[in-house]
Scaffold this active site. Structure first.
Site, PDB file in Angstrom:
ATOM      1  NE  ARG A   8       4.340 -65.456 -33.283  1.00  0.00           N
ATOM      2  CZ  ARG A   8       5.627 -65.176 -33.188  1.00  0.00           C
ATOM      3  NH1 ARG A   8       6.369 -64.924 -34.254  1.00  0.00           N
ATOM      4  NH2 ARG A   8       6.202 -65.100 -31.996  1.00  0.00           N
ATOM      5  CB  SER A  30       7.773 -57.964 -30.267  1.00  0.00           C
ATOM      6  OG  SER A  30       7.865 -58.387 -28.938  1.00  0.00           O
ATOM      7  CB  THR A  83      10.121 -63.717 -38.139  1.00  0.00           C
ATOM      8  OG1 THR A  83      11.345 -63.937 -37.449  1.00  0.00           O
ATOM      9  CG2 THR A  83       9.005 -64.423 -37.389  1.00  0.00           C
ATOM     10  N   GLY A  94      13.010 -58.413 -32.525  1.00  0.00           N
ATOM     11  CA  GLY A  94      12.536 -59.141 -31.356  1.00  0.00           C
ATOM     12  C   GLY A  94      11.741 -58.229 -30.443  1.00  0.00           C
ATOM     13  CD  GLU A 139       8.889 -67.111 -34.738  1.00  0.00           C
ATOM     14  OE1 GLU A 139       9.179 -66.149 -34.019  1.00  0.00           O
ATOM     15  OE2 GLU A 139       9.330 -67.254 -35.892  1.00  0.00           O
ATOM     16  CB  THR A 154      11.859 -60.447 -37.553  1.00  0.00           C
ATOM     17  OG1 THR A 154      11.874 -61.382 -36.498  1.00  0.00           O
ATOM     18  CG2 THR A 154      10.483 -60.205 -38.028  1.00  0.00           C
TER      19      THR A 154
HETATM   20  N1  GLY Z   1      10.297 -63.777 -33.449  1.00  0.00           N
HETATM   21  C1  GLY Z   1      10.167 -62.399 -33.242  1.00  0.00           C
HETATM   22  C2  GLY Z   1       8.776 -61.982 -32.959  1.00  0.00           C
HETATM   23  O1  GLY Z   1       7.853 -62.678 -33.350  1.00  0.00           O
HETATM   24  O2  GLY Z   1       8.540 -60.968 -32.360  1.00  0.00           O
END
Ligand code: GLY
Length: 583
Positions: free
Chosen positions: A95, A442, A388, A463, A409, A370
């Protein structure tokens, strides 16, 4: 054949979702499902060359960065859930992270008001990308093939270009006004100053050169070399916060997945900094106490308990979770069946609980554009990836001549406690911005096993709706006996505590079902379709065995699939993807 199967299904199981969906794609030597057919082909080719599912997932990750630039990426981040053939499970967290100069109130003005657009449409919106390091970690730890082999298809697709399908061109057209505002993005995606259309070739020469350099020297080309430096320079020039040191500090985390049991199946999903696994397991634990199969797909009874469960789960999701290096996540409590039983006890079978009664306001936010992909190899190695840029094309900015689209993000953090993000999510202080912290996600790349074998690989973009998309696909298969294509295509509902409304896809509820639920106190909002789920199921198209429905009654389509051991399904909501088998 499929028509006959659908007719028989309809006769045997009275559910409204038993439409004549196409049959899942059958295979026996491997399966790759992605949102762009060329990337699926790349993954299947790697499996044919003898690569394992992780090798294929790495190659697909790079290929999607080229052929699905709206969400595939090397300028964003994501999660990989793995279940290896020997039974080991693990999770790679790549991430994005906040730069060192980020502050909790960086998206607010001097008076404490959130500045519209700053967390989505600016260089400040960009987190430190993790994808390249994540894919390399996966390859080195669990793959078998050299990086150059896995990256070659992506480099070729970027250098030679690829012909845009209707689906590819559609999203490019929609996003073109935003891409046109950034000169570097405009040069690539609107080369003649106007949107590319179906049949045009998208060539990404700069991205090809960047990928070739990464292929040659590894992630250091980005994290300690010219490409990170170029992103830092573009960020600084554009008023952002990213420095070269932020790239040098970036690390991939290997974490223990969230695991839980549901009606004899074992669910393996994403841990914090994703809220996905915790929320899916908490929901399943609550729903375990109801006979959803007997209630029926999207009956008033089922939708009531589903919404009441979700209402409670999203209170926890939005208030109690965050980056595990920064906050103590009460994972054990939230995934404890005894806790779920207490929540279930608070559900009134006749009345909707007003969301405001559950907790002081602190709803959450996030981007939904995503992408999900799944790979299963012949040995049984299973990989589920969601990654994403946050919004389609992220921040709609390309860093200099790198060809790299950067994410937005940072919008997944809480810009201000109690204020909604772009997904309408209202979140708490656990997800406040801090240097080096990952925003709560998510994304829910999930694998389900049964009797020690992979049964299902599933996930979706969407999302805050990723959780309910993935959850409903699991329920549709385990409780309602749908095959993987039907489970993914079936119309969806979504509730996330706040706002206190149940979102409906078209045809998700019949008018009389809706009236029954309104009488219980539920409020509905009709919406367009959402999400693009990708699934692979093993053994048979349904989880209940070859050609059997939820009650175990024999159906007839099994014969047509003789010899197949894995079945892939790409969501019918989106045109460019494909399940590609290896036979
Ligand atoms: N940007 C969507 C997620 O990380 O859930």
């Amino acid at each position: 054949m499929r028509f006959l199967a659908a007719t028989l299904c309809a006769a045997l199981v009275a559910t409204s979702a038993r439409a004549a969906d196409p049959a899942p794609v059958a295979g026996s030597g491997g399966m790759v499902v992605t949102a762009q057919h060329l990337a699926s082909d790349v993954g299947a080719d790697i499996l044919r060359k003898g690569g394992n599912a992780v090798d294929a997932a790495v190659a697909v990750g790079y290929a999607l960065a080229v052929v699905y630039p709206q969400a595939g990426n090397i300028g964003g981040g994501g999660f990989m859930t793995l279940r290896l053939a020997d039974g080991r499970t693990t999770f790679l967290d790549f991430r994005e992270k906040a730069p060192a100069a980020a502050t909790a109130n960086m998206f607010q003005d001097a008076s404490g008001k959130v500045v519209p657009g700053l967390s989505t449409d600016s260089w400040k919106a960009v987190g430190i990308p993790g994808t390249v390091m994540g894919l390399e970690a996966a390859r080195v730890r669990y793959g078998t093939l050299p990086r150059a082999v896995l990256m070659a298809p992506a480099i070729r697709l970027a250098r030679d270009g690829f012909v845009l399908s209707q689906g590819d061109a559609g999203v490019l057209g929609l996003e073109s006004p935003a891409l046109a505002r950034d000169p570097a993005a405009k040069r690539i995606f609107l080369p003649q100053g106007k949107p590319l259309t179906k049949g045009d070739r998208l060539v990404q020469a700069d991205l090809a050169a960047t990928l070739a350099a990464i292929s040659k020297t590894g992630p250091d080309a980005l994290y300690r070399g010219p490409f990170g430096a170029a992103i830092a320079a573009a960020s600084q020039a554009g008023g952002g916060l990213i420095t070269r040191d932020d790239f040098a500090r970036y690390k991939v985390r290997e974490l223990k997945p969230i695991e839980c049991d549901y009606r004899g199946y074992h669910v393996i999903s994403a841990p914090p900094p994703s809220s996905g696994g915790v929320s899916i397991c908490e929901s399943l634990n609550i729903l375990q106490g109801y006979d959803l199969a007997a209630m029926g797909f999207h009956s008033a009874a089922e939708v009531h308990v589903l919404v009441e469960a979700l209402r409670r789960v999203y209170v926890d999701r939005n208030n109690k979770l965050g980056d595990p290096d920064f906050v103590a996540n009460p994972v054990a409590q939230l995934t404890d069946p005894a806790y779920a039983a207490r929540l279930r006890a608070g559900i009134d079978p006749d009345r909707a609980t007003p969301s405001a009664a559950l907790s002081p306001a602190a709803p959450a936010h996030e981007g939904q554009n995503t992408t999900q992909y799944d790979v299963l190899d012949a040995k049984g190695n299973a990989v589920s990836v969601t990654y994403t840029l946050n919004d389609w094309f992220g921040a709609h900015r390309v860093a200099g001549r790198t060809g790299i689209l950067v994410n937005n993000e940072m919008d997944d953090f809480t810009s201000k406690v109690g204020e909604a993000n772009m997904f309408g999510l209202v979140q708490g202080a656990n997800n406040a911005i801090a240097p080096g912290k990952a925003p709560l996600s998510s994304m829910s790349p999930t694998i389900v096993t049964k009797d020690g074998k992979v049964a299902l690989i599933i996930g979706s973009p969407g999302g805050s709706r990723i959780i309910t998309i993935t959850l409903e696909a699991i329920l549709n298969m385990i409780d309602h006996g749908m095959d993987v294509q039907q489970a993914i295509n079936a119309p969806r509902i979504h509730h996330q505590w706040l706002p206190d409304v149940v979102y409906l896809e078209p045809f998700a509820l019949s008018p009389d079902t809706r009236r029954i639920l309104e009488a219980k106190g539920h409020t509905f909002k009709d919406d367009e379709t959402w999400g693009v789920a990708e699934g692979i199921v093993t053994g048979a198209p349904t989880l209940k065995g070859r050609g059997a429905d939820a009650a175990g009654r024999a159906l007839s389509f099994g014969a047509a699939l003789a010899g197949a051991t894995m079945f892939g399904a790409h969501d019918a909501r989106e045109g460019s993807g494909a399940a590609v088998p290896v036979n």
